[in-house]
Structures are given as C-alpha cells and as structure tokens.
Scaffold this motif. Structure first.
Motif, PDB file in Angstrom:
ATOM      1  N   ALA A 112       0.812  -1.201  -0.023  1.00  0.00           N
ATOM      2  CA  ALA A 112       0.023   0.058  -0.160  1.00  0.00           C
ATOM      3  C   ALA A 112       0.946   1.219  -0.153  1.00  0.00           C
ATOM      4  O   ALA A 112       0.574   2.175  -0.553  1.00  0.00           O
ATOM      5  CB  ALA A 112      -1.074  -0.116   1.134  1.00  0.00           C
ATOM      6  N   ALA A 113       2.056   1.236   0.450  1.00  0.00           N
ATOM      7  CA  ALA A 113       3.027   2.486   0.611  1.00  0.00           C
ATOM      8  C   ALA A 113       3.420   2.828  -0.709  1.00  0.00           C
ATOM      9  O   ALA A 113       3.775   3.938  -1.065  1.00  0.00           O
ATOM     10  CB  ALA A 113       4.124   2.008   1.605  1.00  0.00           C
ATOM     11  N   GLU A 114       3.201   2.061  -1.604  1.00  0.00           N
ATOM     12  CA  GLU A 114       3.511   2.110  -2.977  1.00  0.00           C
ATOM     13  C   GLU A 114       2.631   3.047  -3.919  1.00  0.00           C
ATOM     14  O   GLU A 114       3.127   3.600  -4.683  1.00  0.00           O
ATOM     15  CB  GLU A 114       4.090   0.937  -4.134  1.00  0.00           C
ATOM     16  CG  GLU A 114       4.900   0.060  -3.261  1.00  0.00           C
ATOM     17  CD  GLU A 114       5.044  -1.231  -3.998  1.00  0.00           C
ATOM     18  OE1 GLU A 114       4.492  -1.375  -5.049  1.00  0.00           O
ATOM     19  OE2 GLU A 114       5.955  -2.062  -3.687  1.00  0.00           O
ATOM     20  N   GLN A 168     -11.295  11.595 -11.398  1.00  0.00           N
ATOM     21  CA  GLN A 168     -11.755  10.314 -11.835  1.00  0.00           C
ATOM     22  C   GLN A 168     -10.798   9.549 -12.507  1.00  0.00           C
ATOM     23  O   GLN A 168     -10.647   8.301 -12.419  1.00  0.00           O
ATOM     24  CB  GLN A 168     -13.032  10.488 -12.668  1.00  0.00           C
ATOM     25  CG  GLN A 168     -13.824   9.300 -13.026  1.00  0.00           C
ATOM     26  CD  GLN A 168     -14.440   8.635 -11.756  1.00  0.00           C
ATOM     27  OE1 GLN A 168     -15.198   9.533 -10.911  1.00  0.00           O
ATOM     28  NE2 GLN A 168     -13.993   7.534 -11.792  1.00  0.00           N
ATOM     29  N   ILE A 169      -9.979  10.278 -13.307  1.00  0.00           N
ATOM     30  CA  ILE A 169      -8.709   9.510 -14.189  1.00  0.00           C
ATOM     31  C   ILE A 169      -7.970   8.935 -12.889  1.00  0.00           C
ATOM     32  O   ILE A 169      -7.321   7.979 -13.210  1.00  0.00           O
ATOM     33  CB  ILE A 169      -8.039  10.661 -14.924  1.00  0.00           C
ATOM     34  CG1 ILE A 169      -9.104  10.970 -16.346  1.00  0.00           C
ATOM     35  CG2 ILE A 169      -6.823  10.094 -15.562  1.00  0.00           C
ATOM     36  CD1 ILE A 169      -8.538  11.965 -17.008  1.00  0.00           C
ATOM     37  N   ARG A 170      -7.529   9.748 -12.062  1.00  0.00           N
ATOM     38  CA  ARG A 170      -6.346   9.179 -10.921  1.00  0.00           C
ATOM     39  C   ARG A 170      -7.030   8.044 -10.364  1.00  0.00           C
ATOM     40  O   ARG A 170      -6.408   7.050 -10.010  1.00  0.00           O
ATOM     41  CB  ARG A 170      -6.150  10.150  -9.904  1.00  0.00           C
ATOM     42  CG  ARG A 170      -5.247   9.950  -8.985  1.00  0.00           C
ATOM     43  CD  ARG A 170      -3.820   9.318  -9.485  1.00  0.00           C
ATOM     44  NE  ARG A 170      -3.416  10.546 -10.036  1.00  0.00           N
ATOM     45  CZ  ARG A 170      -1.950  10.475 -10.790  1.00  0.00           C
ATOM     46  NH1 ARG A 170      -1.385   9.055 -10.408  1.00  0.00           N
ATOM     47  NH2 ARG A 170      -1.283  11.380 -11.305  1.00  0.00           N
ATOM     48  N   LEU A 171      -8.567   8.026  -9.808  1.00  0.00           N
ATOM     49  CA  LEU A 171      -9.122   6.988  -9.248  1.00  0.00           C
ATOM     50  C   LEU A 171      -9.106   5.775 -10.135  1.00  0.00           C
ATOM     51  O   LEU A 171      -8.857   4.488  -9.465  1.00  0.00           O
ATOM     52  CB  LEU A 171     -10.605   7.476  -8.798  1.00  0.00           C
ATOM     53  CG  LEU A 171     -11.271   6.566  -7.833  1.00  0.00           C
ATOM     54  CD1 LEU A 171     -10.560   6.046  -6.695  1.00  0.00           C
ATOM     55  CD2 LEU A 171     -12.453   6.959  -7.677  1.00  0.00           C
ATOM     56  N   ASP A 172      -9.366   6.071 -11.338  1.00  0.00           N
ATOM     57  CA  ASP A 172      -9.438   4.823 -12.320  1.00  0.00           C
ATOM     58  C   ASP A 172      -8.129   4.185 -12.406  1.00  0.00           C
ATOM     59  O   ASP A 172      -7.806   2.824 -12.276  1.00  0.00           O
ATOM     60  CB  ASP A 172      -9.817   5.191 -13.414  1.00  0.00           C
ATOM     61  CG  ASP A 172     -11.523   5.410 -13.636  1.00  0.00           C
ATOM     62  OD1 ASP A 172     -12.030   5.224 -12.521  1.00  0.00           O
ATOM     63  OD2 ASP A 172     -11.850   6.035 -14.413  1.00  0.00           O
ATOM     64  N   LEU A 173      -6.839   4.894 -12.479  1.00  0.00           N
ATOM     65  CA  LEU A 173      -5.558   4.475 -12.516  1.00  0.00           C
ATOM     66  C   LEU A 173      -5.175   3.674 -10.937  1.00  0.00           C
ATOM     67  O   LEU A 173      -4.553   2.576 -11.171  1.00  0.00           O
ATOM     68  CB  LEU A 173      -4.575   5.572 -12.602  1.00  0.00           C
ATOM     69  CG  LEU A 173      -4.479   6.103 -13.960  1.00  0.00           C
ATOM     70  CD1 LEU A 173      -3.695   7.255 -13.924  1.00  0.00           C
ATOM     71  CD2 LEU A 173      -3.961   5.287 -15.092  1.00  0.00           C
ATOM     72  N   ILE A 174      -5.647   4.271  -9.882  1.00  0.00           N
ATOM     73  CA  ILE A 174      -5.446   3.411  -8.761  1.00  0.00           C
ATOM     74  C   ILE A 174      -6.265   2.123  -8.715  1.00  0.00           C
ATOM     75  O   ILE A 174      -5.498   1.066  -8.132  1.00  0.00           O
ATOM     76  CB  ILE A 174      -5.886   4.166  -7.527  1.00  0.00           C
ATOM     77  CG1 ILE A 174      -5.270   5.587  -7.269  1.00  0.00           C
ATOM     78  CG2 ILE A 174      -5.990   3.753  -6.225  1.00  0.00           C
ATOM     79  CD1 ILE A 174      -5.552   6.724  -6.320  1.00  0.00           C
ATOM     80  N   LYS A 175      -7.282   2.114  -9.273  1.00  0.00           N
ATOM     81  CA  LYS A 175      -7.998   0.721  -9.130  1.00  0.00           C
ATOM     82  C   LYS A 175      -7.295  -0.083 -10.171  1.00  0.00           C
ATOM     83  O   LYS A 175      -7.389  -1.219  -9.831  1.00  0.00           O
ATOM     84  CB  LYS A 175      -9.800   0.977  -9.711  1.00  0.00           C
ATOM     85  CG  LYS A 175     -10.498   1.626  -8.898  1.00  0.00           C
ATOM     86  CD  LYS A 175     -11.871   1.992  -9.162  1.00  0.00           C
ATOM     87  CE  LYS A 175     -12.726   2.639  -8.227  1.00  0.00           C
ATOM     88  NZ  LYS A 175     -14.217   2.596  -8.893  1.00  0.00           N
ATOM     89  N   LYS A 212      -4.100  -0.325 -10.917  1.00  0.00           N
ATOM     90  CA  LYS A 212      -3.018  -0.561 -10.313  1.00  0.00           C
ATOM     91  C   LYS A 212      -3.013  -1.413  -9.075  1.00  0.00           C
ATOM     92  O   LYS A 212      -2.435  -2.370  -9.050  1.00  0.00           O
ATOM     93  CB  LYS A 212      -2.129   0.570  -9.947  1.00  0.00           C
ATOM     94  CG  LYS A 212      -0.845   0.380  -9.356  1.00  0.00           C
ATOM     95  CD  LYS A 212      -0.267   1.829  -9.039  1.00  0.00           C
ATOM     96  CE  LYS A 212       0.914   1.477  -8.385  1.00  0.00           C
ATOM     97  NZ  LYS A 212       1.831   2.926  -7.865  1.00  0.00           N
ATOM     98  N   ALA A 213      -4.147  -1.343  -8.523  1.00  0.00           N
ATOM     99  CA  ALA A 213      -4.675  -2.221  -7.311  1.00  0.00           C
ATOM    100  C   ALA A 213      -5.140  -3.619  -7.901  1.00  0.00           C
ATOM    101  O   ALA A 213      -5.075  -4.587  -6.988  1.00  0.00           O
ATOM    102  CB  ALA A 213      -5.339  -1.630  -6.201  1.00  0.00           C
ATOM    103  N   GLY A 214      -5.559  -3.768  -8.893  1.00  0.00           N
ATOM    104  CA  GLY A 214      -6.091  -5.013  -9.502  1.00  0.00           C
ATOM    105  C   GLY A 214      -7.428  -5.268  -8.898  1.00  0.00           C
ATOM    106  O   GLY A 214      -8.316  -4.605  -8.581  1.00  0.00           O
ATOM    107  N   GLN A 215      -7.596  -6.575  -8.581  1.00  0.00           N
ATOM    108  CA  GLN A 215      -8.680  -6.989  -8.020  1.00  0.00           C
ATOM    109  C   GLN A 215      -8.933  -6.828  -6.533  1.00  0.00           C
ATOM    110  O   GLN A 215      -9.996  -7.204  -5.797  1.00  0.00           O
ATOM    111  CB  GLN A 215      -9.018  -8.506  -8.350  1.00  0.00           C
ATOM    112  CG  GLN A 215      -8.894  -8.851  -9.785  1.00  0.00           C
ATOM    113  CD  GLN A 215     -10.326  -8.273 -10.556  1.00  0.00           C
ATOM    114  OE1 GLN A 215     -11.307  -8.227  -9.923  1.00  0.00           O
ATOM    115  NE2 GLN A 215      -9.942  -7.626 -11.709  1.00  0.00           N
TER     116      GLN A 215
END
Length: 438
Positions: free
Chosen positions: A210-212, A306-313, A315-318
């Motif tokens: 998570a720190a990443e 919204q773009i950043r939130l989609d990238l976080i999702k 990157k975190a995968g499932q």
C-alpha cells in the motif's frame, strides 16, 4: 484491545503556488511559506514550467527530525501544476511490537508542531494506517474507530467503507463552510473541513504494498482539495454578488421614491448614486466571471480526480473496492456543479436587472436634467420679457411722453408703474409659452 503494528500517520496538505490575479510578489511569498515547512539547507528545485507532477527536492524525501526517538518520518514535497503538495509522514519506529491506538495522538502532535501556521492551504487529508498482529481476532471497524477518536474528540463516526489490498478502508468526511472575507484565502489547517482515511491491513506485506500508492494518493487528494476549495470560494463569491445586488437595490429604492425627484439637490445626488451603481456593477461583473472560473476549476479537477481514481483501481487490480471514493465525484457533479450553474443563471438575470436599473436611473436623470434646463430657459425668457418691458416703460413714463402723459400715476411713480407693467407682461409671456407647449 485495539492494537496495531507500525501505526503511521500521513498528512497530505496543499497550497496554491499561483492563483487568479496573483502578483509575482505574492507568488514568491507563497513559495517562501511552503519552503518554511521544510528543513534548512535543502536543494529546492522549482522551475517555471508547467508540470503534472514534479518532485521539488533532492533527495525527494527529507528526514523528519524529532526529539522523540521512538518516532521516525519524512517530508515529501511536490508540485502538481499550480499547486504545492506536501506529505508529512510520521510513524512509531517499531515494526515488530503492537502499539495502542492512542499512539496516533502522539504522531498528530508531532506533525502539528512541524507545521507552518502562516501557510495558506487549500485542503488537507489525514491518512492513518497500520497492520494487525498475526492471528488477530480484532474487529477492523472497532480499531479504526479507536484510531479516529485518538485524533478527533467528537462523535461524528459515520464512515464510508471499502477494501484496498486485502485491508479495510474507512473514510470520514465532514465539511462546514464558514462565512469569511472573500479576499482572504481560508486556511485549511484550521478550517472545519475534515477528510480522514483509515486503512487497516491484515499483515506487513499488504501494508508495504500500500505504501507504493502514496504518489497516487498525493494526486487524488490534491484534485479533491481543489474541488472542495473551489466550491467554498464559489459560496463566498455568491455572497459577494448578493451584497452587490442589495446595495444597488437600496440605491434604486431611494431614487424611486415619489418625492425624490421634486428636490432640486437630488439631481446632483442622483449622479453620485449612478456613479456608485456603475462601480458596483463593475464588481458584480467581475464576481460573475469569477463564479464561472470556480466552476471551470471544479470541472477540470473532477475529471482529473476520476482519471486518477481509475488508475489506482487498475494498479491495485482485484484487491480493491474503492467505490466509496466515487461518492465524492457524485457530490461534486450533482451538488457542486449543479449549484454553481444555477447560481450563474440567477446572477446573470440579476445582472440584466441591474443594467435595467442603471439605464432607468440614467434616463430619469436625463429627463430631469432636460426639464430643469427647459424651466431655466422659461425663466430666462419670462424674466427677459419682464426686464425689457420694465426698462421701456420706466424710461417712457419718467418723461411723461405719449400715452403715459395722460396717466398721472405713471408720471408720478415711474418705477412702480414699470414694475407692475413688467410683471403683467412676464405673466402673459409665461402663460402663452405654457399654452403653446401643451
């Protein structure tokens, strides 16, 4: 018990480098206030270029020096376009033993002691995190609640919930907009808006993964802060617009009084009132443009959020369920933008009414001015006729010539006689001019 391993508190705070109509001196002042947050003798690099994300120091993370040897941490300053961002990370320096939830109060005190109170921030987010000891049976929400109450002594525990990298995430957000001077940027460090994220992870591996995401949170919370700040500014601008409108209405009511235009000195007062209304209308127009500007800020930052939130999702995968962060987008879209759009429409109608008021006042002044000039011309004509008659009668009567020789009154009292005749002639001239006018 509600214990965690390696409790960590991060404060993400944001300050504008430049804003609308900012002078170079004000920009340099903002930069100096931001630098004052950091340690001395650092290499600070902030070139005058547009950039989405720029690390400002070398090294990127600056060690946080504390008198408490059990605490470790760092500063991480960046610039995101026109905004400075700063992450202050503070942890209990022990990754093996459990720590009580009240440890977060110690970390919060440490961070607040490092803050420069002169820095005018536009938003902040507190991020609390830690992981559970092995084979722990503790309830995630109970731990999160105790962590929250260690920082804030109120009873507003109504979190939105989600999951992230096998951990449980809780978001608490409270916003309260206070009236303040529009020209003074409210300091978010002391504001009534509170945004807190609490992340409890099942193990050390999840917490380290998570720190990443800290850089991602830095961007996401920045866009969020700018949206909230722009909406707060829009409320102040709206209040200013309403005050301008009230002032013009007060002037309009004065000039609309029935007896107002009957008093001679009010023609001069009306010119002053008209000048005041013009000045207020100019400020009204500027504020109306500013309201549209705040709307544009929300729109672009909402898109970036919204773009950043989609990238976080992605990157975190499932291993995530961050739909609760979507609720802010819904609020910004359905409440903030909708409200400002309606305000702009209403204020534009108000602008039309104000312009009509000015035109009506200006027309009334011109009518009154023309009426007074016509009355003055009438006075000159009537007085001229009277004076000419008086002069003629007086000279003729004084020598008792022609017709006046037969009237002893004219010969005996030439001045009085000439005045009487002059008055009569003046009245006749006035009456004839009045009949011809109508």
């Amino acid at each position: 018990m509600t214990d965690l391993i390696y409790p960590t508190l991060d404060l993400f705070l944001y300050a504008l480098k430049t804003s609308l109509n900012t002078t170079d001196a004000e920009t340099q002042k903002s930069k100096a206030a931001f630098l004052a947050q950091l340690s001395h003798n650092i290499q600070f690099n902030d070139p005058e270029i547009e950039t989405e994300y720029l690390e400002l120091t070398h090294p990127a993370q600056i060690n946080l020096i504390s008198n408490n040897k059990s605490i470790e941490g760092y500063y991480y300053p960046v610039r995101l376009n026109d905004t400075y961002g700063l992450q202050i990370d503070c942890s209990i320096n022990n990754q093996t033993e459990t720590q009580p939830a009240k440890s977060f109060a110690i970390l919060k005190t440490e961070i607040e002691q490092k803050l420069n109170k002169e820095l005018a921030t536009i938003g902040k987010t507190w991020l609390l995190s830690g992981w559970l000891p092995e084979n722990s049976s503790q309830n995630y929400e109970d731990i999160a609640k105790d962590c929250y109450y260690a920082l804030f002594k109120d009873t507003s525990w109504q979190p939105k919930k989600g999951t992230f990298l096998d951990g449980k995430v809780f978001e608490i957000w409270r916003s309260e907009i206070k009236n303040c001077n529009q020209n003074k940027v409210p300091n978010a460090l002391n504001s009534h808006e509170r945004h807190v994220i609490i992340a409890i992870y099942p193990d050390r591996e999840s917490a380290q993964q998570a720190a990443e995401f800290y850089k991602d949170w830095m961007g996401l919370f920045c866009y969020r802060s700018k949206i909230s700040w722009a909406y707060q500014q829009s409320r102040l601008v709206k209040e200013s617009l309403l005050n301008h409108y009230k002032k013009i209405e007060e002037n309009r009511r004065i000039t609309n009084q029935n007896h107002y235009w009957k008093e001679k000195q009010n023609i001069t007062n009306s010119r002053q009132i008209l000048s005041n209304i013009d000045n207020i209308l100019q400020q009204y127009t500027i504020d109306l443009l500013n309201l549209s500007f705040q709307k544009a800020i929300i729109e672009i930052n909402l898109s970036n959020y919204q773009i950043r939130l989609d990238l976080i999702k992605e990157k975190a995968g499932q291993k995530n369920q961050l739909d609760f962060l979507e609720k802010f987008s819904e609020i910004a879209n359905k409440k903030y933008l909708a409200q400002i759009t309606k305000d702009i429409e209403n204020m534009q109608l108000g602008l039309q009414l104000l312009e009509d008021t000015i035109n009506a006042t200006r027309s009334r002044i011109e009518v009154e001015k023309a009426e007074r000039e016509r009355n003055f011309q009438e006075l000159v004509a009537v007085a001229g006729a009277g004076i000419a008659t008086i002069s003629l009668v007086r000279e003729t009567a004084k020598d008792c010539k022609d017709v006046f020789s037969k009237v002893s009154f004219f010969c005996n009292y030439p001045l009085s006689a000439s005045l009487i005749v002059g008055i009569i002639v003046s009245f006749v001239v006035w009456w004839l001019r009045k009949r011809w006018r109508y």
